[in-house]
Design an enzyme around this catalytic site. Structure first.
Site, PDB file in Angstrom:
ATOM      1  N   HIS A 211       0.471   7.285   0.552  1.00 46.48           N
ATOM      2  CA  HIS A 211       1.630   6.732  -0.157  1.00 46.48           C
ATOM      3  C   HIS A 211       2.275   7.759  -1.080  1.00 46.48           C
ATOM      4  O   HIS A 211       1.582   8.410  -1.870  1.00 46.48           O
ATOM      5  CB  HIS A 211       1.214   5.521  -1.000  1.00 46.48           C
ATOM      6  CG  HIS A 211       0.741   4.353  -0.200  1.00 46.48           C
ATOM      7  ND1 HIS A 211      -0.518   4.298   0.360  1.00 46.48           N
ATOM      8  CD2 HIS A 211       1.375   3.187   0.140  1.00 46.48           C
ATOM      9  CE1 HIS A 211      -0.653   3.150   1.013  1.00 46.48           C
ATOM     10  NE2 HIS A 211       0.469   2.460   0.899  1.00 46.48           N
TER      11      HIS A 211
ATOM     12  N   ASP B 238       4.026   5.824   2.987  1.00 50.71           N
ATOM     13  CA  ASP B 238       4.650   4.536   2.660  1.00 50.71           C
ATOM     14  C   ASP B 238       5.160   4.442   1.223  1.00 50.71           C
ATOM     15  O   ASP B 238       4.729   5.174   0.334  1.00 50.71           O
ATOM     16  CB  ASP B 238       3.636   3.409   2.854  1.00 50.71           C
ATOM     17  CG  ASP B 238       3.427   3.029   4.305  1.00 50.71           C
ATOM     18  OD1 ASP B 238       3.834   3.811   5.181  1.00 50.71           O
ATOM     19  OD2 ASP B 238       2.843   1.958   4.554  1.00 50.71           O
TER      20      ASP B 238
END
Length: 300
Positions: A237, A91
């Site tokens: 992430h 992400d």
């Protein structure tokens, strides 16, 4: 890395079916209004029940893995092909320093991942998004601006934010995202109808490493590997990545161990898009896209 098989890239809007919690809340509101009209003295109970229902809706939206507000992928759907599959979702990118190094690590282990990209970041670094797609990974929608108050937005604002992300990522990759992940996983009851209309599926995760704030790569890795099982969806992430004591992004230390452990367990990486395609009947016609697909990208 071998190129993935061609996938469907076009899905029609889904029909919105209110979740039981939504229909129950609507019925409670109607009942409370009727009770106060017929017997005004019941207003404290009626008001209290309405407030309680709103608190339940709020709690459901604050629980990223909740399916109380509508369908939500927390694991890959069951299928014969999913018995040894897991999904890695990444992400908040693209990040010009981190994402290219993540792509190299994935190449080394012949692993495919799903990148939930932020539209504004993709516009600043389109060549990186192009590389993500060109190297066999899926690019999905993580909103246009990743605003922290996303879950407080009204239906129109939700639609504009998600639609802008759709157009940005489609323009760069040539392929429409099929999945949406809400910023921080937080949402409200208005989100699912918007996703249905845009032909998107909400996805969260099975487990995450909290690697945007945890600086210890060992702890992040342990959270991701503890109980790892087929059909799991993992979250890390490349954007907003925490950095270890040496200043290196935590994800770059976590990924090698994660990929090695999955290989040793004979688990194979897949993308959410591949899993969706595998669960779509092969003889089903690809639906015609809505008029939004043909709208010019500058009409955002």
């Amino acid at each position: 890395m071998n190129a993935p098989a061609p996938l469907q890239t076009s899905y029609a809007p889904r029909r919105w079916r209110p979740a039981p919690l939504i229909t129950g809340t609507a019925a409670l509101h109607v009942g409370a209004a009727a009770a106060m009209l017929l017997e005004p003295a019941t207003w404290p109970w009626a008001t209290g029940s309405v407030i309680a229902s709103h608190l339940v809706l709020t709690a459901a939206g604050l629980w990223p893995k909740s399916a109380l507000l509508g369908p939500n992928w927390t694991r890959l759907p069951p299928s014969p092909d999913a018995n040894d599959r897991i999904a890695l979702t990444i992400d908040d990118g693209p990040d010009p320093e981190v994402t290219p190094r993540v792509l190299d690590l994935l190449d080394e282990h012949s692993a495919r991942a799903t990148f939930f990209c932020i539209g504004e970041r993709a516009q600043r670094h389109p060549q990186i998004v192009e590389q993500i797609a060109a190297r066999g990974h899926a690019v999905e929608n993580h909103s246009q601006r990743h605003r922290h108050h996303f879950s407080l937005s009204a239906p129109g604002a939700l639609r504009r934010e998600i639609e802008a992300g759709q157009r940005t990522l489609t323009q760069i990759t040539g392929t429409r995202p099929l999945f949406f992940r809400a910023p921080a996983g937080l949402r409200n009851p208005f989100l699912e109808p918007v996703l249905c209309d845009l032909g998107l599926q909400l996805a969260s995760w099975t487990r995450r490493g909290f690697d945007t704030r945890e600086r210890d790569a060992g702890k992040v890795t342990q959270r991701l590997l503890d109980g790892l099982a087929p059909r799991d969806i993992l979250l890390i992430h490349d954007g907003h990545a925490a950095r270890g004591a040496d200043g290196a992004p935590v994800i770059l230390k976590v990924l090698p161990e994660l990929l090695r452990t999955a290989a040793q367990a004979q688990l194979r990486w897949t993308t959410l898009r591949e899993a969706l395609d595998e669960n779509t009947p092969k003889n089903a016609p690809i639906p015609v896209q809505k008029a939004i697909d043909a709208a010019p990208f500058d009409k955002i």
